[in-house]
Enzyme design. Structure first.
Site, short mmCIF file in Angstrom:
data_model
loop_
_atom_site.label_atom_id
_atom_site.label_comp_id
_atom_site.label_asym_id
_atom_site.label_seq_id
_atom_site.Cartn_x
_atom_site.Cartn_y
_atom_site.Cartn_z
N GLU A 1 0.14 5.63 12.54
CA GLU A 1 -1.23 5.18 12.80
C GLU A 1 -1.30 3.67 13.07
OE1 GLU A 1 -4.30 7.24 10.47
OE2 GLU A 1 -5.12 5.24 10.08
N ASP A 2 -0.52 2.90 12.37
CA ASP A 2 -0.70 1.44 12.39
C ASP A 2 0.43 0.63 12.99
OD1 ASP A 2 -3.16 1.84 11.16
OD2 ASP A 2 -2.38 1.56 9.14
N ASP B 1 -3.56 8.27 -1.24
CA ASP B 1 -3.96 7.23 -0.29
C ASP B 1 -5.40 6.78 -0.57
OD1 ASP B 1 -3.84 5.63 2.09
OD2 ASP B 1 -4.71 7.26 3.27
N HIS C 1 3.29 7.18 5.62
CA HIS C 1 2.03 7.78 6.09
C HIS C 1 1.22 6.92 7.06
CE1 HIS C 1 -0.06 5.53 2.85
NE2 HIS C 1 -1.14 5.73 3.58
N HIS D 1 0.81 -1.22 0.00
CA HIS D 1 0.00 0.00 0.00
C HIS D 1 0.85 1.28 0.00
CE1 HIS D 1 -2.95 3.01 1.10
NE2 HIS D 1 -2.43 3.14 2.31
#
Ligand code: NDP
Ligand code: ZN
Length: 177
Positions: free
Chosen positions: A66-67, A123, A62, A36
């Site tokens: 967050e992940d 994205d 990016h 991704h």
């Protein structure tokens, strides 16, 4: 300064690949997650004609904050303030309820920097094309449709940033809504 211009994005690609190494996408084929961010950077260069090294580094990075356990401070120490601030603008606060996060993305999109808007457009384009290719594990048609509708609203707040990316997003949205 880097001894050659590709260094920031190569370093970012390597960093992201390490941080996401155990993660998978939500598709039935369990695609490695790193596909991704690599695809988002590729959309920016090939379709968006973006050359800004900070935007391309941020594209790879990016989803790391967050992940994964990566922090913005760590991104700043490795890649500097400019890249870190783009990544921060692309990072949802996961302690908030999903509906609140979704609403905040729509509300904040227009005030994001041009650099963050570019990453967000690419994205969303990548994710919407992913959804068009196949429904994620556990999702029904309604949930896919909801994701398209929400994305359309976030994208509306990023308009006037990159004609090619915005046209490609209109295409995928019009095919699916
Ligand atoms: P999620 O945020 O849970 O999942 C979407 C995110 O998953 C993408 O933004 C993308 O984020 C990542 N992703 C990983 N693999 C894929 C893939 N193959 N294709 C696309 N995206 C992928 O979904 P939402 O919460 O946004 O759900 C959409 C809507 O569905 C919501 O608006 C909500 O109303 C509804 N909903 C329904 C539920 C139900 O059970 N019926 C439950 C939850 C939500 P990244 O770029 O970070 O990888
Ligand atoms: Zn993403």
């Amino acid at each position: 300064p880097p001894y050659y211009p590709e260094l920031p994005k190569d370093q970012a690609a390597d960093f992201a690949a390490r941080r996401h190494r155990f993660q998978k996408r939500k598709d039935h084929r369990q695609t490695p997650y790193i596909n991704h961010p690599v695809g988002v950077a590729y959309i920016l260069t090939t379709e968006g004609r973006v050359t800004d090294p900070a935007v391309l580094a941020a594209a790879y990075l990016h989803d790391t904050v967050e992940d994964t356990k990566t922090t913005i401070e760590e991104i700043e120490a490795e890649f500097g303030k400019e890249v870190a601030s783009i990544v921060a603008e692309c990072t949802d606060d996961k302690t908030l309820h999903r509906d609140v996060r979704k609403a905040l993305q729509i509300e904040r999109a227009p005030r994001n920097s041009m650099q963050a808007k570019l990453v967000k457009l690419a994205d969303k384009l990548y994710n919407l094309r992913d959804l068009e290719r196949g429904t994620p594990v556990g999702w029904d048609k309604r949930r896919v449709k909801e994701y398209f509708k929400w994305s359309k609203e976030v994208i509306a707040g990023c308009k006037g940033t990159n004609d090619a990316l915005e046209a490609a997003l209109d295409d995928v949205i019009n095919r699916n809504l």
